[in-house]
Design a protein around this motif. Sequence first.
Motif, short mmCIF file in Angstrom:
data_model
loop_
_atom_site.label_atom_id
_atom_site.label_comp_id
_atom_site.label_asym_id
_atom_site.label_seq_id
_atom_site.Cartn_x
_atom_site.Cartn_y
_atom_site.Cartn_z
N UNK A 1 0.83 -1.20 0.00
CA UNK A 1 0.00 0.00 0.00
C UNK A 1 0.87 1.25 0.00
N UNK A 2 0.49 2.21 -0.84
CA UNK A 2 1.24 3.45 -1.00
C UNK A 2 0.27 4.62 -0.85
N UNK A 3 0.69 5.67 -0.17
CA UNK A 3 -0.14 6.86 -0.03
C UNK A 3 0.73 8.08 0.21
N UNK A 4 0.25 9.24 -0.22
CA UNK A 4 0.98 10.48 0.06
C UNK A 4 0.85 10.85 1.53
N UNK A 5 -0.30 10.64 2.12
CA UNK A 5 -0.55 10.76 3.57
C UNK A 5 -0.57 12.19 4.12
N UNK A 6 0.10 13.14 3.51
CA UNK A 6 0.28 14.45 4.13
C UNK A 6 -1.03 15.14 4.50
N UNK A 7 -1.95 15.24 3.55
CA UNK A 7 -3.20 15.94 3.82
C UNK A 7 -4.01 15.23 4.90
N UNK A 8 -3.79 13.92 5.05
CA UNK A 8 -4.49 13.17 6.08
C UNK A 8 -4.11 13.58 7.49
N UNK A 9 -2.93 14.18 7.65
CA UNK A 9 -2.52 14.71 8.96
C UNK A 9 -2.40 16.23 8.89
#
Length: 264
Positions: free
Chosen positions: A133-141
């Motif tokens: 699994x890959x995600x940018x993640x930044x906006x999620x935090x």
Amino acid sequence: MPETVTREDSAGVATLTMLRPGLSSASRRELLGLVQDVAADESVRAVLLTGTGRAFCVGQDLNESRVRREAAAEPAEDPDQPLPVLVEEYNPLVLALSGLRVPLVVGLNGACAGAGLGLALTGDLRVAAAGAKITTAFAGVALSSDSGVASRLVHCVGGARAAELLLLPEPFLSETALQWGLVHRVVPPERVLAEAWALAARLAAGPTVAYRAIKTVLATAATDSLEETLALEARLQTRAGQAADHREAVEAFLAKRPPVFTGH
């Protein structure tokens, strides 16, 4: 001995293995030190960066980030002043990996997120585990991107998809990443290290001077004009043509035998 990153050399390949999924200050500094070491080591002709267990790298260690934030006595006087952790740790690490003069292969053994994606995208070639699994993640935090992720995504998948991946940071699988051109090969999880190392070893045995020139051209080809790229290619090919590896390649071709490159 490093506590969070190890180095192992074999057949001209320096393998750097991150032992923890989160990027702590210690792991960032240790990894940077090792990257600088291999960059200065003339015996290293290719580098392999990978992780352990079920994750390659999931980005910032959020527990450490919370502790650092709570320990700050007062907010910064100038909110536009870059955070020291970005300027002193993240940025130098990304630049060091991107600036390696030898090929960099990344073995994505598992989950990859945030700054971990930034590290992965510094690789010249990327081998990923099936189902990772890959995600940018930044906006999620509630953060903007760092570690060069925005720039790399635009170059790899285009502006429209980059915007979607950053604004809507939903996980996607390595198989999708392969379709988009974010990774180059997808293999069973138990084969990632072997496949990535074999690829790095192949590059380590190849024409190092030519690889260095190719990396230089690729670094600017997307932004330079055609005239600028042609001029750069002319300079770099002239140098490569004077190298021992080029002479060996020609002689081996004419003699109908495999070439033996020395990296000079």
